[in-house]
Scaffold this active site. Structure first.
Site, short mmCIF file in Angstrom:
data_model
loop_
_atom_site.label_atom_id
_atom_site.label_comp_id
_atom_site.label_asym_id
_atom_site.label_seq_id
_atom_site.Cartn_x
_atom_site.Cartn_y
_atom_site.Cartn_z
N ASP A 84 4.06 -2.65 -3.40
CA ASP A 84 4.12 -2.79 -4.56
C ASP A 84 5.55 -2.58 -5.56
O ASP A 84 5.82 -2.69 -7.27
CB ASP A 84 2.84 -2.72 -5.25
CG ASP A 84 1.85 -2.71 -4.62
OD1 ASP A 84 1.94 -3.94 -4.54
OD2 ASP A 84 1.13 -1.66 -5.42
N SER B 143 2.14 -9.47 -12.57
CA SER B 143 3.44 -9.54 -11.84
C SER B 143 3.46 -9.98 -10.49
O SER B 143 2.58 -10.20 -9.79
CB SER B 143 4.00 -7.95 -11.52
OG SER B 143 3.67 -6.95 -12.38
#
Ligand code: GAR
Length: 216
Positions: free
Chosen positions: A141, A132
């Site tokens: 994150d 990602s």
């Protein structure tokens, strides 16, 4: 031209993918928190200015963050890319560069944040894994996802086989996102991103195009 600064901590294969991608961007500097890592040599070989800000030389996390932030600000970047940067940055740092910093993470967030993502994926028994690119916000994150690439988890995979499969996609995904930022199809704002469909529906990024061999 988009001014890009890159933060690294290690071998720099994602940095190398960025430097090789002929992006409409100027790489204004590469900063590592570890001395002597491969990514620094890669950058220097391409004529990109490098700097080491060794976190071990600072008495506190905040002091390191401030030194890193000042070094980054001196580069006057439009975009900061965390490409294998393994330090958690505090909220003062993140706020200073809000809407200007992205990170590549080796999992399909929000699954498997943090470390040991490939081990986490294998233990969870997921059949699809990947990487990602997301906007960096204060939550680890967990900033808005800009783009993802998917790989299959195959029978017999160990962590290194899975990591290698994901890494191939990282090297496609990160330059594609930086290109999107440079060309305007990805707009970064403090806390949110606006993504044009031209980036989101690029066929190469769809699950089916990346799964090989095809699932039955
Ligand atoms: C990459 O797999 C990147 O996604 C990961 O570190 C590796 C760095 O490799 N980043 C993180 O885990 C961030 N939490 P590289 O130095 O060869 O680009």
């Amino acid at each position: 031209m988009l001014r890009v600064a890159v933060l690294i901590s290690g071998r720099g294969s994602n940095l190398e993918a960025l430097l090789k991608a002929a992006l409409p961007a100027t790489f204004v500097g590469v900063i590592s928190n570890r001395p002597g890592v491969g990514g620094l040599a890669l950058a220097a070989a391409q004529g990109v200015p490098t700097r080491v800000i060794d976190h071990k030389a600072f008495a506190s996390r905040e002091a390191f963050d401030d030194a890193l932030a000042d070094a980054l600000a001196a580069l006057n970047p439009d975009l900061i890319v965390q490409a294998g940067f393994m330090r958690i940055l505090g909220s003062r740092f993140v706020q200073r560069f809000a809407g200007r910093m992205i990170n590549i993470h080796p999992s399909l967030l929000p699954a498997f944040p943090g470390l040991d993502t490939h081990g986490q994926a294998l233990r969870a028994g997921v059949k699809l894994h990947g990487c990602s690119v997301h906007l960096v916000t204060e939550a680890l994150d967990a900033g808005p996802i800009i783009a993802q690439a998917v790989v299959p988890v195959l029978a017999g995979d160990d962590e290194s086989a899975l990591a290698a499969r994901v890494l191939i996609q990282e090297h496609r995904l990160l330059p594609a996102v930086v290109r999107g930022v440079a060309e305007g199809s990805v707009k970064l704002l403090p806390g949110s991103v606006v993504i044009s469909p031209t980036l989101a529906v690029e066929p190469a990024w769809t699950t089916s195009a990346l799964v090989s061999p095809p699932l039955r």
